[in-house]
Design a protein around this motif. Sequence first.
Motif, PDB file in Angstrom:
ATOM      1  N   THR A 418     -11.900 -57.847 -14.279  1.00 17.82           N
ATOM      2  CA  THR A 418     -12.103 -57.484 -12.882  1.00 17.82           C
ATOM      3  C   THR A 418     -13.158 -58.418 -12.323  1.00 17.82           C
ATOM      4  N   LEU A 419     -12.766 -59.265 -11.381  1.00 16.76           N
ATOM      5  CA  LEU A 419     -13.683 -60.228 -10.791  1.00 16.76           C
ATOM      6  C   LEU A 419     -14.608 -59.543  -9.786  1.00 16.76           C
ATOM      7  N   LYS A 420     -15.865 -59.856  -9.875  1.00 17.24           N
ATOM      8  CA  LYS A 420     -16.850 -59.254  -8.983  1.00 17.24           C
ATOM      9  C   LYS A 420     -17.002 -60.078  -7.694  1.00 17.24           C
ATOM     10  N   HIS A 421     -17.410 -59.416  -6.642  1.00 20.32           N
ATOM     11  CA  HIS A 421     -17.844 -60.124  -5.444  1.00 20.32           C
ATOM     12  C   HIS A 421     -19.317 -60.482  -5.636  1.00 20.32           C
ATOM     13  N   THR A 422     -19.658 -61.712  -5.316  1.00 18.52           N
ATOM     14  CA  THR A 422     -21.025 -62.166  -5.598  1.00 18.52           C
ATOM     15  C   THR A 422     -21.889 -62.329  -4.357  1.00 18.52           C
ATOM     16  N   THR A 423     -21.265 -62.436  -3.194  1.00 18.08           N
ATOM     17  CA  THR A 423     -22.027 -62.754  -1.984  1.00 18.08           C
ATOM     18  C   THR A 423     -21.632 -61.839  -0.841  1.00 18.08           C
ATOM     19  N   ALA A 424     -22.613 -61.262  -0.186  1.00 15.20           N
ATOM     20  CA  ALA A 424     -22.341 -60.450   0.996  1.00 15.20           C
ATOM     21  C   ALA A 424     -21.911 -61.349   2.154  1.00 15.20           C
ATOM     22  N   ASP A 425     -21.120 -60.808   3.063  1.00 17.15           N
ATOM     23  CA  ASP A 425     -20.560 -61.614   4.149  1.00 17.15           C
ATOM     24  C   ASP A 425     -21.624 -62.227   5.053  1.00 17.15           C
ATOM     25  N   HIS A 426     -22.751 -61.579   5.199  1.00 13.91           N
ATOM     26  CA  HIS A 426     -23.779 -62.126   6.090  1.00 13.91           C
ATOM     27  C   HIS A 426     -24.464 -63.351   5.493  1.00 13.91           C
ATOM     28  N   SER A 427     -24.252 -63.604   4.199  1.00  7.15           N
ATOM     29  CA  SER A 427     -24.929 -64.717   3.525  1.00  7.15           C
ATOM     30  C   SER A 427     -24.065 -65.960   3.390  1.00  7.15           C
ATOM     31  N   THR A 428     -22.881 -65.975   3.988  1.00  5.05           N
ATOM     32  CA  THR A 428     -21.945 -67.071   3.731  1.00  5.05           C
ATOM     33  C   THR A 428     -21.964 -68.174   4.788  1.00  5.05           C
ATOM     34  N   LEU A 429     -22.720 -68.021   5.872  1.00  8.00           N
ATOM     35  CA  LEU A 429     -22.705 -69.031   6.934  1.00  8.00           C
ATOM     36  C   LEU A 429     -23.437 -70.307   6.512  1.00  8.00           C
TER      37      LEU A 429
END
Length: 548
Positions: A418-429
């Motif tokens: 099960t692959l985890k999400h590593t980054t919240a959407d607000h941190s991707t810009l």
Amino acid sequence: MERDVMEYDVLIVGAGPAGLSAAIRLKQLAQAQGQELNVCVLEKGAEVGSHIFSGAVLDPRALQELLPEWKSLGAPLNTPVDKDTFVVLGQEKAWTLPEWTLPPLMRNHGNYIVSLGEVCRWLGTQAEELGVEIYTGFSAQTPSYDEAGRMIGVITGDMGLDKQGNPTANYTPGIEIRAKYTLVAEGTRGSLTKQLEARYGLRATSSPAKYGLGFKEIWRVKPDLHQKGLIEHTLGWPLDANTGGGGFIYHHGENLVSVGYVVHLDYSNPYLSLFDIFQTYKTHPKLKALLEGGQRISYGARAISEGGIQSMPELAFPGGALLGCSAGMVNVPKIKGSHYAMKSGMLAAESVFEAIHQGAPEILTSYPQKLRASWIWQDLTAVRNVKPYLSRWGTWVGTMLGGAEMWLSGFGITLPWTLKHTTADHSTLDEAAQSRQPEYAKPDGVLTFDKLSSVSLCNIGHDDQQPCHLKLTVKDIPERVNLPKYAGPEQRYCPAGVYEFIEQEGEQVLQINAQNCIHCKTCDIKDPTQNITWVPPEGGSGPNYVSQ
């Protein structure tokens, strides 16, 4: 002025599919046992269904379990899906994939194209006939707790405050509503949910939450172009391979077509205008041929949970539980969650009913157990890696990997990771200096439109004199950080023209047009400094999606 206090056995926050299904199931269980159970549903919209916004193609599985006689009761499921296609778009061309190439979990035969608002209004009627008390126009602002820290209900928002938060002549304090258990079913990125997650550490072991922003317009098209019962999902243009998203086209009703687009909120280019991406989508020759000569009759946008089981918080806490989209129960590749919301409400209701008869234990431990044993968990487990594949490897490789895994799941094969999400959407810009600024065509008023004319179709009602419900933790961060570093992305991710930078005394300052807000919650999610907090405005305020 003292607050009035109302007491119930069960309080449900939100009159969406999850909350209403929970209320109906509770009353069914009580009636079967010949018992009285006082159930209250609190809805911030002016009426049941007014804040409901969705695609929507409804899988009737949960409805069949909840109300097996739904057809004879007049449920508004009037357009069965009879053709289901998947289309890859280039800038000028479109390639339709054969239906046999789609994993079984992606197919929609047996489902219905619906107005989810109409479905919720109908569910509300069924609930009230069973004795559920539904109060519309009341927003749950804060949880209330007992001395031990157990949630014992909510406090609704004060009414009649001016812009500075001072009482006016029409001031009425909020009501405290208490209950043995409180079920939170307020939808994606709910303000109450955020408070409970922080208080009880419900996200301590989960991946960051992930989201998309979904747009939809309803068009009345020429009769000879309408194919009632047809649904089409599209992938590709106008997004590049590193920006996730896709579109949908649903034919229903009397020559009605719902046209929509979802953009994943983990995009990196701060110059992307999500509204303009959706408007551009409609200029593709395939959509242009369908929509030309038609009439746009509604518009809306709403954030969608995309994290899957990896991003689910703990579902039960002292005194209550999270249901449906409040917990992120959405099938990302299929863009479906309403039937999971309904089923989660039913399971929570069963746990509450059992708990009340066991002396009201503090935590509803049986609810997450029931959920993990249900078909909700089976479905979401099968698609759990699709979103991480898309985030890590882009649209095309991610789609192929996700499709292969869904096919294996159809044969009963579950991959061991099960692959985890590593980054919240607000941190991707990325920073603006490192980013390319796209060019978007000016709206033509025929196929494409500006934000303000679109927002006018949302039937928004906000008292201009009430306090701003979009709170800045630090007032000058938009000008000091967001504008120089990210070119003020809030003016482009917002689908309603709420945020704009204007010149004052030779400087650019942020102006918040709170009266335009359609309650999508995107600002609360995507703001790169997490400086914006969305809270419910005065009860009854916001959009009224009467035809959605």
